[in-house]
Scaffold this motif. Structure first.
Motif, PDB file in Angstrom:
ATOM      1  N   SER A 159       1.434  -1.235   0.130  1.00 10.27           N
ATOM      2  CA  SER A 159       0.216   0.034  -0.142  1.00 10.27           C
ATOM      3  C   SER A 159       0.934   1.504  -0.038  1.00 10.27           C
ATOM      4  N   LEU A 160       1.910   1.136   1.098  1.00  2.84           N
ATOM      5  CA  LEU A 160       2.530   2.476   0.702  1.00  2.84           C
ATOM      6  C   LEU A 160       3.287   2.797  -0.245  1.00  2.84           C
ATOM      7  N   LYS A 161       3.884   1.324  -1.168  1.00  2.00           N
ATOM      8  CA  LYS A 161       4.759   1.730  -2.499  1.00  2.00           C
ATOM      9  C   LYS A 161       4.017   1.522  -3.785  1.00  2.00           C
ATOM     10  N   VAL A 200       1.159  14.961   2.326  1.00  2.00           N
ATOM     11  CA  VAL A 200       1.722  13.905   3.489  1.00  2.00           C
ATOM     12  C   VAL A 200       0.753  12.654   3.736  1.00  2.00           C
ATOM     13  N   ILE A 201       0.181  13.849   4.433  1.00  2.00           N
ATOM     14  CA  ILE A 201      -0.821  13.058   5.700  1.00  2.00           C
ATOM     15  C   ILE A 201      -2.294  12.742   4.420  1.00  2.00           C
ATOM     16  N   GLN A 202      -2.391  13.767   3.236  1.00  4.17           N
ATOM     17  CA  GLN A 202      -4.126  12.828   2.350  1.00  4.17           C
ATOM     18  C   GLN A 202      -2.737  11.695   2.127  1.00  4.17           C
ATOM     19  N   ALA A 203      -1.561  11.096   1.882  1.00  7.35           N
ATOM     20  CA  ALA A 203      -1.915   9.629   1.146  1.00  7.35           C
ATOM     21  C   ALA A 203      -2.115   8.534   1.862  1.00  7.35           C
ATOM     22  N   LEU A 204      -1.493   9.222   3.301  1.00 10.12           N
ATOM     23  CA  LEU A 204      -1.617   8.139   4.647  1.00 10.12           C
ATOM     24  C   LEU A 204      -2.832   7.996   4.530  1.00 10.12           C
TER      25      LEU A 204
END
Length: 433
Positions: free
Chosen positions: A33-35, A146-150
Motif C-alpha cells: 500500500s505504501l509503495k 503526506v497526511i492525505q496520502a497516508l
C-alpha cells in the motif's frame, strides 16, 4: 426447461462464483500500500521496536506547490506502525527529525506515528537553498501531501502535534488545512508578531520571583564587570571546542551573557540558588555561564544546521532581541542586538508580520479542537497563543513549567482535564498511567 439443464446451469453458476473467489487478489500488505503512493520510496528500518513495524519514506515534493516546474526535493518521513485500525499521531517537526521514538501522545493513545521532517532541514534540504520557497504555506502543503496520502491507509482518528517550532508548524498546518486532522496538540509553540517581539522583554522582567530576577541580573552584571578576566577563559574554551564566530569572540561572549536570562527561564534546569554570587571569581562565573548559556549557541558550525530556522524567524515567524540598555555602562552597542549575525554576508532580512496576524485571527475565531500546552516560566510563553473567546480550543499552562513541559508534568487535576478533553474530542478512552 429441462431439469438437467437447470441443474447444470446452477452448477456452473456456483462454480464460477467459487473460481472468482479463488482468483480474487489478496488484500494489499502495508508495504504494498505504501509503495502505491505516487512519488514515494519505502524502506523498512529498525526504528522504535515498540511498533509492530517501522518504515522510512521519502516523498518527492515540489519546491513550490503552486508551480511544479520550480523543481523538487526529497522529504524524509518516518512511520511507526501498530495497526491500520488504530489512530495516527503526526509529529510535525519544525526542524529535522530528532528521534525515531514514539512521542508522548503516541504512547498515550497507543497510536501509529508519522514523523515529518521540515523542508530545508537535514535530509530534506533541496539541492539549491532558494529561500523564497521556505515559508509556512509551502511547509504546510508538504505536510498536507503526506497526511492525505497516508489517510488512504489509516482511517481512524488523526492527531497532529509538535514541540516548540514543531508546535508552531502544527498551528500553521492546521491554519491552511483545518480539515486534515481531527485534533491538534501544539506543545510550547510561540506565536510572535514581530521580528524581535518585545513581549519577551516583558516576560523576563516579571517571571518568577523578584529575588530570582535580581540574582540573574546581578550575575549578568558580574560577568560584564569581569569580562576582561573572563575573555581569556572564553578564548581557551573556544579553542578547545573548535568554535568560531562571525561577530568575533568578544561579541560572542557578550551575546552569551545577554542570552543567559532567556536560557535560564526557558529550560529551568538551574535553580536560583545555583546562580553564583556577584562577587564570585571569573572562573566560577564563566563555568556557570557555559552551563546555562553556552557559547556554542553562536558558533558558526553549530548554526549551520539551523539556518532555515533563522531565515524563517527573521522573515515570517519572529524572534527576539537582547536588551542592551541595562548593561550599557559595560558594553558599547547603540541598540538592542538581533540575530542578523547568523547571515553576516547577506542583506538585512525584512520581516512580514502578515502571516502571523492571519494565523492569530484564525486561532481566536475559527480554530477547533486544538489543545495548547505551555510552561508558565518558559521564556517562549511570553508569546504564547491567546485564544481570547474561542471556546472550541483549550490552553493549559503548567505552573512554574519550562520549555520541556509535557502533559505528564502537569499537576494531577490539570492532567486529568487534559486527558478528558482529548477523550471527548477523539471520542475514545485513553489509558492514563
Amino acid at each position: 426447461m429441462n431439469k438437467h439443464i437447470i441443474k447444470t446451469t446452477l452448477l456452473l453458476f456456483f462454480l464460477s462464483i467459487g473460481l472468482s473467489a479463488c482468483f480474487q487478489s489478496k488484500p494489499l500488505t502495508l508495504v504494498e500500500s505504501l509503495k502505491q503512493i505516487p512519488n514515494v520510496t519505502v524502506k523498512k528500518i529498525l526504528g522504535d521496536t515498540t511498533y509492530t513495524s517501522y518504515y522510512e519514506l521519502y516523498f518527492t515534493q515540489p519546491l513550490d506547490h503552486e508551480n511544479p516546474e520550480a523543481g523538487t526535493f526529497k522529504q524524509r518521513v518516518l512511520l511507526g506502525h501498530h495497526a491500520v485500525e488504530k489512530p495516527m499521531v503526526v509529529e510535525i517537526q519544525g526542524y529535522n527529525i530528532w528521534t525515531e521514538k514514539a512521542g508522548e501522545l503516541s504512547k498515550l493513545l497507543n497510536a501509529n506515528q508519522l514523523t515529518i521532517e521540515h523542508r530545508y532541514f537535514k535530509n530534506s534540504i533541496p539541492d539549491s537553498l532558494d529561500w523564497q520557497y521556505l515559508n509556512i504555506k509551502q511547509a504546510a502543503a508538504d505536510q498536507h501531501v503526506v497526511i492525505q496520502a497516508l489517510k488512504k491507509i489509516y482511517k481512524n482518528k488523526w492527531i497532529t502535534t509538535g514541540i516548540s517550532k514543531g508546535g508552531q508548524t502544527t498551528m500553521y498546518h492546521r491554519y491552511f488545512y483545518p480539515n486534515d486532522v481531527d485534533v491538534s496538540v501544539p506543545y510550547v509553540g510561540p506565536l510572535n508578531f514581530a521580528r524581535e517581539d518585545k513581549r519577551i522583554h516583558k516576560h523576563l522582567s516579571t517571571v518568577g520571583s523578584k529575588e530570582c530576577r535580581d540574582k540573574i541580573y546581578q550575575f549578568q552584571m558580574a560577568c560584564f564587570k569581569n569580562k576582561k578576566e573572563i575573555l581569556p577563559l572564553a578564548k581557551t574554551h573556544v579553542k578547545e571546542k573548535g568554535y568560531s564566530f562571525s561577530m568575533g569572540l568578544e561579541k560572542a561572549l557578550d551575546l552569551s551573557i545577554l542570552e543567559y536570562s532567556f536560557a535560564f527561564w526557558q529550560w529551568g534546569g538551574v535553580k536560583c540558588e545555583d546562580i553564583p554570587s556577584s562577587n564570585a571569581n571569573p572562573e566560577e562565573l564563566f563555568k556557570h555561564l557555559k552551563r546555562v548559556s553556552g557559547m556554542d549557541f553562536f558558533d558558526e558550525n553549530s548554526l549551520k544546521p539551523s539556518l532555515a530556522f533563522y531565515h524563517q524567524a527573521l522573515t515570517e515567524i519572529g524572534m527576539y532581541s537582547y536588551k542592551v540598555e541595562p548593561f550599557k555602562q559595560y558594553i558599547n552597542y547603540k541598540k538592542d542586538l538581533t540575530f542578523d549575525h547568523v547571515f553576516p554576508n547577506d542583506p538585512i532580512r525584512k520581516f512580514n508580520p502578515e502571516s502571523m496576524q492571519k494565523v492569530n485571527k484564525w486561532l481566536q475565531s475559527d480554530a477547533d479542537k486544538m489543545l495548547f500546552i505551555y510552561g508558565e516560566w518558559d521564556t517562549w510563553s511570553a508569546t504564547a497563543v491567546d485564544l481570547k473567546n474561542n471556546t472550541k480550543c483549550k490552553k493549559f499552562v503548567n505552573p512554574k513549567g519550562a520549555h520541556s513541559t509535557r502533559i505528564r508534568h502537569f499537576p494531577p487535576e490539570m492532567k486529568k482535564e487534559i486527558i478528558q478533553t482529548l477523550e471527548e474530542w477523539l471520542e475514545m478512552s485513553i489509558r492514563n498511567e
